[in-house]
Design a protein around this motif. Structure first.
Motif, PDB file in Angstrom:
ATOM      1  N   LEU A 143      78.943  55.968  66.707  1.00 53.41           N
ATOM      2  CA  LEU A 143      79.706  54.779  67.031  1.00 53.41           C
ATOM      3  C   LEU A 143      79.511  54.352  68.480  1.00 53.41           C
ATOM      4  CD1 LEU A 143      83.047  55.571  65.172  1.00 53.41           C
ATOM      5  CD2 LEU A 143      81.154  54.158  64.395  1.00 53.41           C
ATOM      6  N   VAL A 144      79.483  55.298  69.393  1.00 51.79           N
ATOM      7  CA  VAL A 144      79.418  54.966  70.810  1.00 51.79           C
ATOM      8  C   VAL A 144      78.228  55.645  71.468  1.00 51.79           C
ATOM      9  CG1 VAL A 144      80.650  55.062  73.008  1.00 51.79           C
ATOM     10  CG2 VAL A 144      81.917  54.662  70.890  1.00 51.79           C
ATOM     11  N   GLU A 145      78.112  56.928  71.296  1.00 53.90           N
ATOM     12  CA  GLU A 145      77.052  57.705  71.903  1.00 53.90           C
ATOM     13  C   GLU A 145      76.756  58.888  70.992  1.00 53.90           C
ATOM     14  OE1 GLU A 145      78.317  60.142  75.260  1.00 53.90           O
ATOM     15  OE2 GLU A 145      80.357  59.466  74.905  1.00 53.90           O
ATOM     16  N   CYS A 146      75.604  59.482  71.163  1.00 52.27           N
ATOM     17  CA  CYS A 146      75.238  60.637  70.347  1.00 52.27           C
ATOM     18  C   CYS A 146      75.303  61.903  71.178  1.00 52.27           C
ATOM     19  CB  CYS A 146      73.838  60.458  69.773  1.00 52.27           C
ATOM     20  SG  CYS A 146      73.734  59.113  68.585  1.00 52.27           S
ATOM     21  N   ARG A 147      75.743  62.979  70.574  1.00 49.61           N
ATOM     22  CA  ARG A 147      75.791  64.273  71.229  1.00 49.61           C
ATOM     23  C   ARG A 147      75.211  65.309  70.279  1.00 49.61           C
ATOM     24  NH1 ARG A 147      81.989  64.357  73.705  1.00 49.61           N
ATOM     25  NH2 ARG A 147      82.059  62.179  74.291  1.00 49.61           N
ATOM     26  N   GLY A 148      75.026  66.530  70.780  1.00 49.36           N
ATOM     27  CA  GLY A 148      74.564  67.596  69.908  1.00 49.36           C
ATOM     28  C   GLY A 148      73.059  67.603  69.729  1.00 49.36           C
ATOM     29  N   ALA A 149      72.605  68.006  68.552  1.00 47.10           N
ATOM     30  CA  ALA A 149      71.179  68.195  68.284  1.00 47.10           C
ATOM     31  C   ALA A 149      70.415  66.885  68.448  1.00 47.10           C
ATOM     32  CB  ALA A 149      70.989  68.739  66.880  1.00 47.10           C
ATOM     33  N   ASN A 150      69.261  66.974  69.096  1.00 46.62           N
ATOM     34  CA  ASN A 150      68.432  65.778  69.280  1.00 46.62           C
ATOM     35  C   ASN A 150      67.061  65.892  68.621  1.00 46.62           C
ATOM     36  OD1 ASN A 150      67.197  67.575  70.982  1.00 46.62           O
ATOM     37  ND2 ASN A 150      67.723  66.493  72.871  1.00 46.62           N
ATOM     38  N   ASN A 151      66.882  66.940  67.785  1.00 48.25           N
ATOM     39  CA  ASN A 151      65.664  67.047  66.991  1.00 48.25           C
ATOM     40  C   ASN A 151      65.963  67.905  65.773  1.00 48.25           C
ATOM     41  OD1 ASN A 151      64.979  69.956  67.613  1.00 48.25           O
ATOM     42  ND2 ASN A 151      64.863  69.105  69.692  1.00 48.25           N
ATOM     43  N   ALA A 152      65.051  67.895  64.815  1.00 49.22           N
ATOM     44  CA  ALA A 152      65.288  68.562  63.532  1.00 49.22           C
ATOM     45  C   ALA A 152      65.448  70.069  63.683  1.00 49.22           C
ATOM     46  CB  ALA A 152      64.143  68.241  62.575  1.00 49.22           C
ATOM     47  N   ALA A 153      64.643  70.681  64.544  1.00 48.22           N
ATOM     48  CA  ALA A 153      64.714  72.129  64.708  1.00 48.22           C
ATOM     49  C   ALA A 153      66.059  72.555  65.282  1.00 48.22           C
ATOM     50  CB  ALA A 153      63.574  72.600  65.612  1.00 48.22           C
ATOM     51  N   GLU A 154      66.550  71.802  66.285  1.00 47.42           N
ATOM     52  CA  GLU A 154      67.836  72.137  66.881  1.00 47.42           C
ATOM     53  C   GLU A 154      68.979  71.883  65.906  1.00 47.42           C
ATOM     54  OE1 GLU A 154      70.677  73.424  69.666  1.00 47.42           O
ATOM     55  OE2 GLU A 154      68.548  73.832  69.335  1.00 47.42           O
ATOM     56  N   PHE A 155      68.880  70.807  65.132  1.00 44.51           N
ATOM     57  CA  PHE A 155      69.885  70.532  64.097  1.00 44.51           C
ATOM     58  C   PHE A 155      69.972  71.698  63.119  1.00 44.51           C
ATOM     59  CE2 PHE A 155      71.011  69.079  59.859  1.00 44.51           C
ATOM     60  CZ  PHE A 155      72.202  68.416  60.082  1.00 44.51           C
ATOM     61  N   ALA A 156      68.820  72.161  62.639  1.00 47.17           N
ATOM     62  CA  ALA A 156      68.790  73.260  61.670  1.00 47.17           C
ATOM     63  C   ALA A 156      69.359  74.540  62.273  1.00 47.17           C
ATOM     64  CB  ALA A 156      67.363  73.484  61.182  1.00 47.17           C
ATOM     65  N   ARG A 157      69.035  74.811  63.532  1.00 46.13           N
ATOM     66  CA  ARG A 157      69.545  76.011  64.189  1.00 46.13           C
ATOM     67  C   ARG A 157      71.064  75.981  64.292  1.00 46.13           C
ATOM     68  NH1 ARG A 157      71.520  78.066  68.680  1.00 46.13           N
ATOM     69  NH2 ARG A 157      71.710  76.032  69.673  1.00 46.13           N
ATOM     70  N   GLN A 158      71.599  74.855  64.762  1.00 49.49           N
ATOM     71  CA  GLN A 158      73.048  74.738  64.917  1.00 49.49           C
ATOM     72  C   GLN A 158      73.755  74.801  63.559  1.00 49.49           C
ATOM     73  OE1 GLN A 158      74.183  71.345  67.267  1.00 49.49           O
ATOM     74  NE2 GLN A 158      72.784  71.851  68.936  1.00 49.49           N
TER      75      GLN A 158
END
Length: 203
Positions: free
Chosen positions: A10-25
């Protein structure tokens, strides 16, 4: 970051910024949640994109646990966050029924709305859960919200006011959930002997 690529916020993005980091988290969080295997869980800092991110987590949890699947507590009409992140709640419908509507407190003192829901167990006993995310100690404010040198960090005044607001809203939660038994959980951003938690203790 969303499964399959792309971002939505909605306003800004936080957290994982690529697929590998998303999967890890995601793998790490799902392992923790499945290990807890709790009937109700409050979630902090879920991406504020409707139920997309929260439902993705629930779907993954249900794959791991199989029996007694979890579901999202319905989001209140006013929502549970106003920026990039929000709070959320999951529960096991096979173990608990919902009592009353889901609630959020959009009072301006809150950093993000408190999220509350009533539940009833198989034996008929009722309780409610309030998920909270009080103001962090980062990015110091001015006046009473500056670091006072008392080891409670920045924005302690706001956290005290938010704790007082939680107590003021408590009767609404009790009435809607039809119970006197209410559990306050979440990220209070305060240690046990700091004034926000002592406010709860005194009440």
């Amino acid at each position: 970051f969303l499964p399959g690529g792309g971002t939505t916020c909605l306003v800004e993005c936080r957290g994982a910024n690529n697929a590998a980091e998303f999967a890890r988290q995601r793998t790490k969080i799902l392992a923790m949640l499945s290990g807890m295997n709790a009937d109700v869980v409050g979630l902090m800092e879920i991406q504020n994109n409707g139920n997309f991110a929260a439902q993705n987590l629930v779907d993954g949890l249900n794959v791991l646990l199989g029996a007694n699947p979890s579901a999202l507590v319905p989001m209140p009409p006013a929502g549970t966050g106003t920026d990039a992140i929000r709070v959320a709640m999951i529960y096991k419908p096979a173990k608990l029924g919902l009592v009353g509507a889901s609630m959020s407190d959009t009072h301006t003192v809150n950093s993000r709305p408190t999220f509350a829901q009533g539940f009833v167990a198989a034996n008929g006993e009722k309780f409610a859960v309030m998920v909270n995310h009080l103001k962090s100690k980062g990015s110091c404010g001015s006046g009473l919200n500056a670091d006072q040198g008392d080891l409670q960090g920045c924005h302690n005044q706001t956290r005290k006011e938010q704790a007082q607001r939680l107590l003021a809203w408590l009767p609404t939660v009790k009435a809607t959930a039809q119970t006197e038994d209410v559990i306050l959980i979440g990220d209070m951003n305060a240690y046990a002997r700091e004034e926000p938690l002592r406010t709860f203790e005194a009440a």
